[in-house]
Design a protein around this motif. Sequence first.
Motif, PDB file in Angstrom:
ATOM      1  N   ASN A 180       0.820  -1.221   0.000  1.00 39.82           N
ATOM      2  CA  ASN A 180       0.000   0.000   0.000  1.00 39.82           C
ATOM      3  C   ASN A 180       0.846   1.259   0.000  1.00 39.82           C
ATOM      4  OD1 ASN A 180      -2.335  -1.513   0.006  1.00 39.82           O
ATOM      5  ND2 ASN A 180      -2.566  -1.466   2.237  1.00 39.82           N
ATOM      6  N   VAL A 181       1.865   1.285   0.850  1.00 40.20           N
ATOM      7  CA  VAL A 181       2.666   2.514   0.941  1.00 40.20           C
ATOM      8  C   VAL A 181       3.524   2.699  -0.302  1.00 40.20           C
ATOM      9  CG1 VAL A 181       4.686   1.529   2.117  1.00 40.20           C
ATOM     10  CG2 VAL A 181       4.028   3.881   2.552  1.00 40.20           C
ATOM     11  N   PHE A 182       4.031   1.607  -0.888  1.00 44.05           N
ATOM     12  CA  PHE A 182       4.836   1.747  -2.104  1.00 44.05           C
ATOM     13  C   PHE A 182       3.958   2.121  -3.304  1.00 44.05           C
ATOM     14  CE2 PHE A 182       8.214  -0.798   0.066  1.00 44.05           C
ATOM     15  CZ  PHE A 182       9.241   0.105  -0.136  1.00 44.05           C
ATOM     16  N   SER A 183       2.727   1.619  -3.332  1.00 46.54           N
ATOM     17  CA  SER A 183       1.835   1.994  -4.434  1.00 46.54           C
ATOM     18  C   SER A 183       1.440   3.459  -4.351  1.00 46.54           C
ATOM     19  CB  SER A 183       0.582   1.111  -4.405  1.00 46.54           C
ATOM     20  OG  SER A 183      -0.150   1.317  -3.204  1.00 46.54           O
ATOM     21  N   LEU A 195       9.121   5.044  -4.949  1.00 50.19           N
ATOM     22  CA  LEU A 195      10.476   5.101  -4.412  1.00 50.19           C
ATOM     23  C   LEU A 195      10.713   6.331  -3.554  1.00 50.19           C
ATOM     24  CD1 LEU A 195      12.660   3.854  -7.408  1.00 50.19           C
ATOM     25  CD2 LEU A 195      12.034   2.621  -5.320  1.00 50.19           C
ATOM     26  N   SER A 196       9.779   7.286  -3.588  1.00 52.43           N
ATOM     27  CA  SER A 196       9.932   8.446  -2.709  1.00 52.43           C
ATOM     28  C   SER A 196       9.820   8.043  -1.244  1.00 52.43           C
ATOM     29  CB  SER A 196       8.881   9.512  -3.034  1.00 52.43           C
ATOM     30  OG  SER A 196       7.567   9.025  -2.760  1.00 52.43           O
ATOM     31  N   PHE A 197       9.279   6.843  -0.987  1.00 49.86           N
ATOM     32  CA  PHE A 197       9.292   6.362   0.396  1.00 49.86           C
ATOM     33  C   PHE A 197      10.720   6.230   0.917  1.00 49.86           C
ATOM     34  CE2 PHE A 197       9.853   2.825   3.338  1.00 49.86           C
ATOM     35  CZ  PHE A 197       9.025   3.223   4.385  1.00 49.86           C
ATOM     36  N   VAL A 217       3.165  11.250  10.635  1.00 56.75           N
ATOM     37  CA  VAL A 217       2.062  10.318  10.872  1.00 56.75           C
ATOM     38  C   VAL A 217       0.727  11.050  10.866  1.00 56.75           C
ATOM     39  CG1 VAL A 217       1.114   8.630  12.496  1.00 56.75           C
ATOM     40  CG2 VAL A 217       3.589   8.806  12.187  1.00 56.75           C
ATOM     41  N   SER A 218       0.671  12.264  11.398  1.00 58.67           N
ATOM     42  CA  SER A 218      -0.589  12.999  11.494  1.00 58.67           C
ATOM     43  C   SER A 218      -1.181  13.304  10.125  1.00 58.67           C
ATOM     44  CB  SER A 218      -0.378  14.298  12.277  1.00 58.67           C
ATOM     45  OG  SER A 218       0.534  15.153  11.596  1.00 58.67           O
ATOM     46  N   ARG A 219      -0.348  13.478   9.120  1.00 61.10           N
ATOM     47  CA  ARG A 219      -0.813  13.777   7.756  1.00 61.10           C
ATOM     48  C   ARG A 219      -0.765  12.547   6.843  1.00 61.10           C
ATOM     49  NH1 ARG A 219       2.391  18.117   5.071  1.00 61.10           N
ATOM     50  NH2 ARG A 219       4.173  17.315   6.267  1.00 61.10           N
ATOM     51  N   ASP A 220      -0.440  11.379   7.404  1.00 65.38           N
ATOM     52  CA  ASP A 220      -0.336  10.146   6.622  1.00 65.38           C
ATOM     53  C   ASP A 220       0.659  10.293   5.474  1.00 65.38           C
ATOM     54  OD1 ASP A 220      -1.490   7.914   7.619  1.00 65.38           O
ATOM     55  OD2 ASP A 220      -3.212   7.887   6.273  1.00 65.38           O
ATOM     56  N   ILE A 221       1.792  10.931   5.757  1.00 61.24           N
ATOM     57  CA  ILE A 221       2.864  11.067   4.778  1.00 61.24           C
ATOM     58  C   ILE A 221       4.071  10.296   5.315  1.00 61.24           C
ATOM     59  CG2 ILE A 221       4.451  12.657   3.636  1.00 61.24           C
ATOM     60  CD1 ILE A 221       2.301  14.764   3.742  1.00 61.24           C
ATOM     61  N   TYR A 222       4.570   9.380   4.501  1.00 60.72           N
ATOM     62  CA  TYR A 222       5.642   8.501   4.965  1.00 60.72           C
ATOM     63  C   TYR A 222       6.756   8.455   3.931  1.00 60.72           C
ATOM     64  CZ  TYR A 222       1.824   7.128   8.004  1.00 60.72           C
ATOM     65  OH  TYR A 222       0.773   7.157   8.896  1.00 60.72           O
ATOM     66  N   SER A 279       1.457  -0.157   7.054  1.00 61.70           N
ATOM     67  CA  SER A 279       2.141  -0.534   5.815  1.00 61.70           C
ATOM     68  C   SER A 279       3.490   0.157   5.706  1.00 61.70           C
ATOM     69  CB  SER A 279       1.263  -0.188   4.622  1.00 61.70           C
ATOM     70  OG  SER A 279       1.894  -0.540   3.409  1.00 61.70           O
ATOM     71  N   ALA A 280       3.572   1.419   6.144  1.00 60.43           N
ATOM     72  CA  ALA A 280       4.835   2.153   6.095  1.00 60.43           C
ATOM     73  C   ALA A 280       5.876   1.516   7.004  1.00 60.43           C
ATOM     74  CB  ALA A 280       4.606   3.610   6.489  1.00 60.43           C
ATOM     75  N   LEU A 281       5.450   1.019   8.155  1.00 57.97           N
ATOM     76  CA  LEU A 281       6.397   0.374   9.064  1.00 57.97           C
ATOM     77  C   LEU A 281       6.878  -0.958   8.505  1.00 57.97           C
ATOM     78  CD1 LEU A 281       4.748   1.158  12.521  1.00 57.97           C
ATOM     79  CD2 LEU A 281       6.617   2.348  11.379  1.00 57.97           C
ATOM     80  N   PHE A 282       5.981  -1.681   7.836  1.00 57.39           N
ATOM     81  CA  PHE A 282       6.413  -2.910   7.156  1.00 57.39           C
ATOM     82  C   PHE A 282       7.399  -2.576   6.044  1.00 57.39           C
ATOM     83  CE2 PHE A 282       2.705  -5.069   9.061  1.00 57.39           C
ATOM     84  CZ  PHE A 282       3.307  -6.260   9.437  1.00 57.39           C
ATOM     85  N   ALA A 283       7.163  -1.460   5.345  1.00 57.26           N
ATOM     86  CA  ALA A 283       8.093  -1.040   4.296  1.00 57.26           C
ATOM     87  C   ALA A 283       9.454  -0.692   4.895  1.00 57.26           C
ATOM     88  CB  ALA A 283       7.521   0.156   3.537  1.00 57.26           C
ATOM     89  N   ALA A 284       9.453  -0.049   6.063  1.00 57.41           N
ATOM     90  CA  ALA A 284      10.717   0.228   6.742  1.00 57.41           C
ATOM     91  C   ALA A 284      11.430  -1.074   7.096  1.00 57.41           C
ATOM     92  CB  ALA A 284      10.466   1.056   8.001  1.00 57.41           C
ATOM     93  N   GLY A 285      10.666  -2.070   7.543  1.00 57.46           N
ATOM     94  CA  GLY A 285      11.260  -3.375   7.818  1.00 57.46           C
ATOM     95  C   GLY A 285      11.814  -4.026   6.573  1.00 57.46           C
ATOM     96  N   LEU A 286      11.134  -3.845   5.428  1.00 54.74           N
ATOM     97  CA  LEU A 286      11.620  -4.398   4.168  1.00 54.74           C
ATOM     98  C   LEU A 286      12.941  -3.752   3.761  1.00 54.74           C
ATOM     99  CD1 LEU A 286      11.217  -6.140   1.616  1.00 54.74           C
ATOM    100  CD2 LEU A 286       9.874  -4.240   0.668  1.00 54.74           C
ATOM    101  N   VAL A 287      13.030  -2.433   3.879  1.00 55.83           N
ATOM    102  CA  VAL A 287      14.279  -1.739   3.549  1.00 55.83           C
ATOM    103  C   VAL A 287      15.405  -2.216   4.467  1.00 55.83           C
ATOM    104  CG1 VAL A 287      15.421   0.508   3.455  1.00 55.83           C
ATOM    105  CG2 VAL A 287      13.072   0.272   2.647  1.00 55.83           C
TER     106      VAL A 287
END
Length: 334
Positions: free
Chosen positions: A54-57, A61-63, A71-76, A286-294
């Motif tokens: 979800n976060v990558f879609s 790659l800007s993630f 977090v308050s603005r849902d920008i990761y 999803s962003a935290l899972f993406a951080a774990g993936l990186v």
Amino acid sequence: MEATSVPGGRSVLERSPAARLPDQALKWGLTGLAALILVLLAYFFVRLIGQSHNVFSRFGLSFVFGNDWDVSRDIYHGAPLVVGTLITSAIALVIGVPVAVASAVFINELCPRRVRAPLSMLVDLLAAVPSVVYGLWGVFVLIPKLLPAEKWFASTFSFIPFIGGGTVTGPNYFIAGLILAIMILPIVSAISREVIATVPSEHKEAALALGATRWEMIRMAVLPYARPGITGGAMLGLGRALGETIAVVLVIGDAPVIGHNLFNQGYSLAAVIANEFGEAQGLHSSALFAAGLVLFVLTLIVNIIARRFVTRGERGHAGTGATGMTIAPAGEGG
């Protein structure tokens, strides 16, 4: 060609299939366990990709390269986390690896034989200290004690980019890196000791016979032979530093921004997962899972590089059978 004999006087070919069954079972059992490790790694990788889709879609790659984690603005955008992870790990390598290698050289080559085992055990016991204890020690001892020295250093060397200047905060990149340096010291020192112990005594004796001092022998015979293994140990220490969580959470400052100098607050991939996962939902999770993936990919790359260094060193030693050192006669310089 004679068949290989086994205890009992019979060759392997003369043994019945039933007698060879335990060997086959052991072979396939170990093969299955090794394959299971690869399957487990692949499962982790696929699951992380699925959970972070979800976060990558949304951010692409800007993630990884964007500089805004809100977090308050849902920008990761995870660049502050990646930068914090790399900076603290680099500090750990710069500080920890020389100390670890120096301790390994001292224990193997210079330390009196009767105190080698106790000293090695003391160094290895650093790995038994829980990471939370290191973190609390950093909060209550290192941060207040080192703050005046950090302010002086930042002021004195303000002309050096990133190293000096700016505002010095209590929790910062340097404290986190220093804690990590202490934490990776046991593994790097243990691997370095094992590698240095494999240096053939003939190489050291030849160096001394040609007039080299003890230090010249270590520099020209021991360290070149052990360099691939030491490099591999340092890379494994880097992998340990990349994934450290609790100690870094306590001393890095938990600021999702890229610090302007070494003594600014920051964040890391492992720290943000530990801090925010309990309350994360939806895109945040999803962003935290993406951080774990990186983090997973970074650690995997580091371990692959370490394996290549060790393998290359083993091939070089097997191919040459010598260190390839050149020792000048005594009195002609190093």
